[in-house]
Design an enzyme around this catalytic site. Structure first.
Site, short mmCIF file in Angstrom:
data_model
loop_
_atom_site.label_atom_id
_atom_site.label_comp_id
_atom_site.label_asym_id
_atom_site.label_seq_id
_atom_site.Cartn_x
_atom_site.Cartn_y
_atom_site.Cartn_z
N TYR A 95 0.85 -1.20 0.00
CA TYR A 95 0.00 0.00 0.00
C TYR A 95 0.88 1.25 0.00
O TYR A 95 0.58 2.23 -0.68
CB TYR A 95 -0.94 -0.01 1.20
CG TYR A 95 -1.96 -1.12 1.13
CD1 TYR A 95 -3.13 -0.96 0.38
CD2 TYR A 95 -1.76 -2.32 1.78
CE1 TYR A 95 -4.07 -1.98 0.28
CE2 TYR A 95 -2.68 -3.36 1.69
CZ TYR A 95 -3.83 -3.18 0.95
OH TYR A 95 -4.75 -4.20 0.85
N ASN A 118 -12.39 -0.71 -5.32
CA ASN A 118 -12.14 -0.95 -6.75
C ASN A 118 -13.35 -1.67 -7.36
O ASN A 118 -13.64 -2.80 -6.98
CB ASN A 118 -10.87 -1.80 -6.91
CG ASN A 118 -10.64 -2.27 -8.32
OD1 ASN A 118 -11.19 -1.73 -9.27
ND2 ASN A 118 -9.83 -3.30 -8.46
N CYS A 126 -6.21 -5.05 -8.02
CA CYS A 126 -6.05 -4.76 -6.60
C CYS A 126 -5.52 -5.98 -5.85
O CYS A 126 -4.97 -5.83 -4.75
CB CYS A 126 -7.34 -4.23 -5.99
SG CYS A 126 -8.76 -5.30 -6.19
N HIS A 127 -5.63 -7.17 -6.44
CA HIS A 127 -5.10 -8.37 -5.79
C HIS A 127 -3.57 -8.34 -5.71
O HIS A 127 -2.99 -9.10 -4.95
CB HIS A 127 -5.59 -9.64 -6.50
CG HIS A 127 -5.14 -9.75 -7.93
ND1 HIS A 127 -5.81 -9.11 -8.96
CD2 HIS A 127 -4.10 -10.40 -8.50
CE1 HIS A 127 -5.19 -9.38 -10.11
NE2 HIS A 127 -4.15 -10.16 -9.85
N GLU A 153 -0.50 -15.96 -11.54
CA GLU A 153 0.37 -15.02 -12.26
C GLU A 153 1.83 -15.42 -12.13
O GLU A 153 2.60 -15.34 -13.10
CB GLU A 153 0.15 -13.60 -11.73
CG GLU A 153 -1.22 -13.06 -12.10
CD GLU A 153 -1.40 -11.61 -11.74
OE1 GLU A 153 -0.42 -10.92 -11.36
OE2 GLU A 153 -2.54 -11.12 -11.85
#
Length: 157
Positions: A95, A118, A126-127, A153
């Site tokens: 953050y 979001n 946002c993950h 990912e």
């Protein structure tokens, strides 16, 4: 936005139902589950295109989205959401990293609030935002799903 027709449709995915909404020219929401949204419950060319790209992403075949987006939020939220889109596939940021990226290094908590609001999950990633210690923090789809997306990912980058 004018008088463009709002539509939304619930798509079945490997991570459960996703509701995708559009305003006629851009995607306005990608939400977990099947929430009630304004506008017609009907697929459109745009929501179908988004659903196809999300399916490709979830299958590990897509690392970037090519969709017009129109998330509705405050100017601060818009800056945060734009910064989230710059986090590379397969990477995470804290953050504090996001707050620094938007030129508001003291706004770590506010970044968390904007992240939480979001409206376009996964596409606005946002993950990819984690706590300062690298630990997973809240996620609308739940922490298990957040971990699953990050693992996906990392496996396909």
């Amino acid at each position: 936005m004018g008088t463009t027709a709002r539509t939304h449709y619930v798509y079945t995915t490997v991570i459960g139902p996703l509701t995708i909404a559009a305003n006629g020219t851009a995607i306005t929401h990608v939400l977990f589950g099947a929430p009630d949204l304004p506008g017609a419950l009907a697929p459109s060319e745009l929501t179908n295109r988004a659903a196809n790209q999300l399916q490709e992403y979830l299958a590990g075949k897509r690392t970037a989205f090519d969709l017009p987006l129109a998330p509705e939020g405050t100017p601060f939220q818009q800056r945060v959401w734009k910064a989230l889109q710059n986090i590379p596939y397969g990477q995470t940021r804290s953050y504090a990293d996001v707050a620094a990226a938007i030129g508001s290094p003291q706004a770590t908590r506010a970044v968390g609030g904007a992240n939480n609001r979001n409206p376009i999950a996964i596409v606005i990633p946002c993950h990819r935002v984690v706590g300062a210690n690298g630990k997973l923090t809240g996620y609308a789809g739940g922490l298990q799903l957040k971990q699953r997306l990050l693992d996906l990912e990392r496996a396909h980058r």
